[in-house]
Design a protein around this motif. Structure first.
Motif, short mmCIF file in Angstrom:
data_model
loop_
_atom_site.label_atom_id
_atom_site.label_comp_id
_atom_site.label_asym_id
_atom_site.label_seq_id
_atom_site.Cartn_x
_atom_site.Cartn_y
_atom_site.Cartn_z
N SER A 131 1.88 5.61 -0.38
CA SER A 131 0.66 6.77 -0.16
C SER A 131 0.58 7.39 -1.48
N ASP A 132 -0.74 7.93 -1.81
CA ASP A 132 -1.08 8.90 -2.64
C ASP A 132 -1.41 10.18 -2.30
N PRO A 133 -0.70 11.06 -2.09
CA PRO A 133 -1.16 12.30 -1.42
C PRO A 133 -2.07 13.08 -2.11
N ASP A 134 -2.02 13.09 -3.34
CA ASP A 134 -2.96 13.83 -4.20
C ASP A 134 -4.30 13.41 -4.08
N ASN A 135 -4.60 12.05 -3.74
CA ASN A 135 -5.86 11.50 -3.87
C ASN A 135 -6.16 11.23 -2.16
N LYS A 136 -5.25 11.69 -1.30
CA LYS A 136 -5.63 11.61 0.03
C LYS A 136 -5.73 10.14 0.47
N GLN A 137 -4.85 9.01 -0.03
CA GLN A 137 -5.13 7.73 0.18
C GLN A 137 -3.89 7.12 0.71
N VAL A 138 -4.09 6.00 1.30
CA VAL A 138 -2.88 5.28 1.79
C VAL A 138 -3.22 3.87 1.01
N TRP A 139 -2.24 3.22 0.35
CA TRP A 139 -2.51 1.97 -0.09
C TRP A 139 -1.80 0.66 0.45
N TRP A 140 -2.18 -0.51 0.20
CA TRP A 140 -1.44 -1.87 0.49
C TRP A 140 -1.16 -2.63 -0.75
N PHE A 141 -0.09 -3.01 -0.71
CA PHE A 141 0.43 -3.83 -2.01
C PHE A 141 0.97 -5.03 -1.20
N THR A 142 0.97 -6.10 -2.17
CA THR A 142 1.57 -7.49 -1.87
C THR A 142 2.93 -7.63 -2.86
N SER A 143 3.95 -8.47 -2.61
CA SER A 143 4.68 -8.80 -3.58
C SER A 143 4.15 -9.54 -4.71
N ALA A 144 3.17 -10.11 -4.71
CA ALA A 144 2.33 -10.71 -5.81
C ALA A 144 1.40 -9.72 -6.73
N GLY A 145 1.62 -8.38 -6.25
CA GLY A 145 0.99 -7.37 -7.26
C GLY A 145 -0.44 -6.91 -6.75
N ASP A 146 -1.18 -7.57 -5.78
CA ASP A 146 -2.22 -7.46 -5.30
C ASP A 146 -1.92 -6.01 -4.38
N ARG A 147 -3.21 -5.06 -4.62
CA ARG A 147 -3.11 -3.90 -4.05
C ARG A 147 -4.49 -3.55 -3.87
N ARG A 148 -4.81 -2.30 -2.69
CA ARG A 148 -6.13 -1.85 -2.51
C ARG A 148 -5.82 -0.75 -1.38
N VAL A 149 -6.84 0.16 -1.54
CA VAL A 149 -6.81 1.38 -0.65
C VAL A 149 -7.23 1.04 0.74
N VAL A 150 -6.31 1.19 1.68
CA VAL A 150 -6.68 1.04 3.19
C VAL A 150 -6.98 2.13 3.96
N ASP A 151 -6.93 3.36 3.65
CA ASP A 151 -7.47 4.48 4.36
C ASP A 151 -7.42 5.60 3.33
N GLU A 152 -8.51 6.84 3.56
CA GLU A 152 -8.49 7.80 2.89
C GLU A 152 -8.84 8.94 3.80
N GLY A 153 -8.51 10.15 3.41
CA GLY A 153 -8.77 11.43 4.18
C GLY A 153 -7.51 12.32 4.74
N ILE A 154 -6.29 11.85 4.76
CA ILE A 154 -5.30 12.49 5.37
C ILE A 154 -4.99 13.39 4.23
N GLU A 155 -4.89 14.77 4.63
CA GLU A 155 -4.78 16.12 3.62
C GLU A 155 -3.70 15.84 2.65
N PHE A 156 -2.50 15.41 3.03
CA PHE A 156 -1.44 14.92 2.28
C PHE A 156 -0.54 14.04 2.74
N ALA A 157 -1.11 12.70 2.60
CA ALA A 157 -0.58 11.42 3.00
C ALA A 157 0.94 11.09 2.24
N ASN A 158 1.99 11.26 3.10
CA ASN A 158 3.33 11.28 2.45
C ASN A 158 4.06 9.98 2.85
#
Length: 165
Positions: A1-28
Motif C-alpha cells: 500500500s502507498d498511503p500518501d498517494n492513496k494507492q494499492v500496488w500489485w507486485f510479482t517476485s519478478a519485479g513487475d508492479r502496477r497500481v491496482v486501486d486508488e482513492g482510499i483515504e489512507f490505505a495501510n
C-alpha cells in the motif's frame, strides 16, 4: 500500500508492479483472505476495511466497504493498520481502540484492549500451533494465547467454514 498517494500496488517476485486501486483515504494494512480469493485493505483514517475480489493476473474487482470498525469518541479515525486471520475466517485488525476481531461477515465481535497507550501497529499469529497472537505496540512486542488457530499467509490457502448469521 502507498498511503500518501492513496494507492494499492500489485507486485510479482519478478519485479513487475502496477497500481491496482486508488482513492482510499489512507490505505495501510493489506492481507489476503484465508482462501486467497479476496484482498482486504485497512483505511487508517476511515471507519471501514475494503474488500476486493482478486482476479487472475492480480487485478482487483468489486471494491466494497467491509467491516465497520469502532473508533474512539474523540476522533473520526480508527487507526486501522496491521491485520491477520485465523482458520475460521476472522480478521484481527490493530486499531486505536485495540485489536478488533471481525467475523466473516465483517461484524466486530470483540475488541482486545491495547496493552499500553501507544500506536498498535503489526499483528501476526505464531508460536506452537499458531495459537499465539503477537502484536507490536510502540517499542514492545506483546503476545496472547487464543483459542483460535492463525493462518500463515505464505502457506497454501485455507478454506474457512461457511459464515453464519
Amino acid at each position: 500500500s502507498d498511503p500518501d498517494n492513496k494507492q494499492v500496488w500489485w507486485f510479482t517476485s519478478a519485479g513487475d508492479r502496477r497500481v491496482v486501486d486508488e482513492g482510499i483515504e489512507f490505505a495501510n494494512g493489506v492481507i489476503a483472505s484465508t482462501d486467497q480469493t479476496l484482498l482486504f485493505v485497512a483505511d487508517t483514517r476511515g471507519r471501514f476495511l475494503y474488500s476486493y475480489q482478486i482476479q487472475p493476473g492480480g487485478d482487483l474487482a468489486y471494491k466494497q466497504e467491509y467491516g465497520h470498525l469502532h473508533r474512539p469518541d474523540d476522533t473520526g479515525e480508527t487507526g486501522a493498520d496491521g491485520m491477520t486471520l485465523d482458520t475460521e475466517g476472522r480478521i484481527y485488525v490493530t486499531t486505536n481502540m485495540g485489536v478488533q476481531i471481525l467475523d466473516q461477515l465483517g461484524r466486530v465481535n470483540f475488541i482486545i484492549d491495547k496493552p499500553q497507550d501507544a500506536w498498535l501497529a503489526n499483528i501476526v499469529f505464531g508460536g506452537e500451533g499458531n495459537q499465539w497472537l503477537y502484536a507490536t505496540c510502540h517499542d514492545k512486542v506483546y503476545r496472547r494465547r487464543l483459542n483460535a488457530t492463525g493462518v500463515i499467509p505464505w502457506q497454501p490457502p485455507v478454506l474457512p467454514p461457511r459464515p453464519g448469521l
